[in-house]
Scaffold this active site. Structure first.
Site, PDB file in Angstrom:
ATOM      1  N   LYS A 191       0.852  -1.180   0.000  1.00  0.00           N
ATOM      2  CA  LYS A 191       0.000   0.000   0.000  1.00  0.00           C
ATOM      3  C   LYS A 191       0.892   1.235   0.000  1.00  0.00           C
ATOM      4  O   LYS A 191       1.665   1.455   0.933  1.00  0.00           O
ATOM      5  CB  LYS A 191      -0.907  -0.011   1.232  1.00  0.00           C
ATOM      6  N   ARG A 201     -10.793   9.967   1.488  1.00  0.00           N
ATOM      7  CA  ARG A 201     -10.727  10.598   2.810  1.00  0.00           C
ATOM      8  C   ARG A 201     -11.901  11.536   3.038  1.00  0.00           C
ATOM      9  O   ARG A 201     -12.293  11.767   4.179  1.00  0.00           O
ATOM     10  CB  ARG A 201      -9.368  11.283   2.997  1.00  0.00           C
ATOM     11  N   ARG A 213       1.013  10.048   5.786  1.00  0.00           N
ATOM     12  CA  ARG A 213       1.146   8.630   6.137  1.00  0.00           C
ATOM     13  C   ARG A 213       2.460   8.019   5.657  1.00  0.00           C
ATOM     14  O   ARG A 213       2.590   6.814   5.542  1.00  0.00           O
ATOM     15  CB  ARG A 213      -0.020   7.847   5.531  1.00  0.00           C
ATOM     16  N   LYS A 244      -1.977  -1.524  -4.046  1.00  0.00           N
ATOM     17  CA  LYS A 244      -2.861  -0.366  -3.990  1.00  0.00           C
ATOM     18  C   LYS A 244      -2.058   0.923  -4.025  1.00  0.00           C
ATOM     19  O   LYS A 244      -1.113   1.023  -3.250  1.00  0.00           O
ATOM     20  CB  LYS A 244      -3.666  -0.445  -2.689  1.00  0.00           C
TER      21      LYS A 244
END
Ligand code: PBG
Length: 320
Positions: A191, A201, A213, A244
């Site tokens: 990811k 979001r 992140r 992803k």
């Protein structure tokens, strides 16, 4: 002379030699369920996608059922958030309630439960925080509790998307200790820290309130690192591995599917969906053609499971 055009002469011949197909069984449709009553709220950045309260969910469940899509990925949006994301593992948390409800209406529907704290924490990060740092090992027990409680509610597959190290091993152990030995784990293994998640979001109210992140999600410049992440997740007990986002990462999907004999899932994320929708709404592209081309590309690269907000449209197109 080589005449490649012989096999392109008409649709009959083209379909005879077509290599890649999408089946409705491959598709997973994400669903957003929000605490409250009488809510069907459009997500502005994702045309066609809504947040539903449980009392309005039937409309969406019936639409899913009629399309023939049989797997959904559920995201809950709680009314109250706190530092430790306690609604993520509360017995009567929004996601737990939603799963119980869906199972009562459509017991055959495969429910994949996203496991991550970011929708539930007041700071919007995927783990516990101490002095601005996202804690890894301290977060694991919470992810385990969340996974077990989602399974108790009826989840069929657990999908950890938090990117904490060691989570697959910890969650597998927790599930096994609770007798859930047959619940598969679909790990968001590779990811990436991606700009393509911003519409999500809005949909899930999960933007981090400080920083980003990048200390837990992967650097999008790295391909080998994805293979390392996948290898470890498989060793730790992942049954399905995910890449992803999908479109900018087809090389990663290809490499992963060639190297590991495990099912690969591609997550065609919110930003990818939003771009297609926006261009289609402007009449700049033919939505159906573009969506099919994108999804076939993911499948051709080696993904067998396709998670996409286009799932219901695709399922209906496949029937035409
Ligand atoms: C939760 C989660 C995210 C997505 C799936 N699970 C958001 C994020 O990591 O910020 C993104 C899905 C999408 O963009 O469609 N961590």
């Amino acid at each position: 002379m080589y005449r490649g055009r012989r096999l392109r002469v008409n649709e009959g011949i083209r379909s005879l030699v077509r290599e890649t197909h999408i089946q409705v069984e491959n598709l997973v449709y994400p669903v957003f369920i929000i605490e409250g009553t009488n809510i069907k709220a459009p997500v502005d950045s994702m045309p066609g996608i809504y947040q539903y309260s449980i009392d309005r969910l039937d409309e969406e469940l019936d639409r899913i059922h009629e399309s023939g899509v049989s797997s959904i990925l559920v995201f809950g949006i709680p009314a109250h958030k706190d530092e430790a994301g306690s609604q993520a593992y509360a017995e009567d948390g929004i996601t737990q309630k939603a799963i119980r409800y869906i199972k009562s209406r459509y017991p055959e529907m495969i429910i994949i439960a996203d496991v991550c704290l970011c929708e539930y924490t007041s700071h919007g990060h995927c783990g516990l925080i101490h002095e601005g740092e996202i804690l890894n090992d301290e977060t694991l027990p919470l992810l385990c509790k969340m996974s077990v409680s989602l399974c108790n509610a009826g989840a069929d597959i657990i999908a950890p998307s938090d990117m904490m190290d060691g989570r697959i091993e910890a969650i597998r152990k927790a599930l096994d200790e609770n007798g859930m030995i047959n619940v598969p784990i679909m790990s968001y293994s590779a990811k990436y820290a991606s700009g393509f998640y911003s519409p999500f979001r809005d949909a899930a109210h999960s933007a981090p309130c400080f920083g980003d992140r990048r200390s837990y999600q992967m650097d999008y410049a790295n391909g080998k690192e994805a293979l390392r992440e996948i290898e470890h997740d498989i060793e730790e007990g992942a049954d399905i591995v995910m890449v992803k986002p999908a479109l900018a990462y087809l090389d990663v999907i290809k490499e992963v599917s060639g190297r590991f004999d495990y099912p690969v899932a591609a997550y065609n994320v919110s930003g990818e969906y939003a771009m297609v929708k926006a261009a289609a709404q402007n009449g700049w592209i033919d939505e159906k053609r573009i969506v099919m081309e994108n999804l076939i590309g993911m499948k051709r690269a080696g993904a067998s499971v396709l998670i996409t907000y286009h799932a219901l449209d695709v399922a209906n197109w496949l029937k035409e």
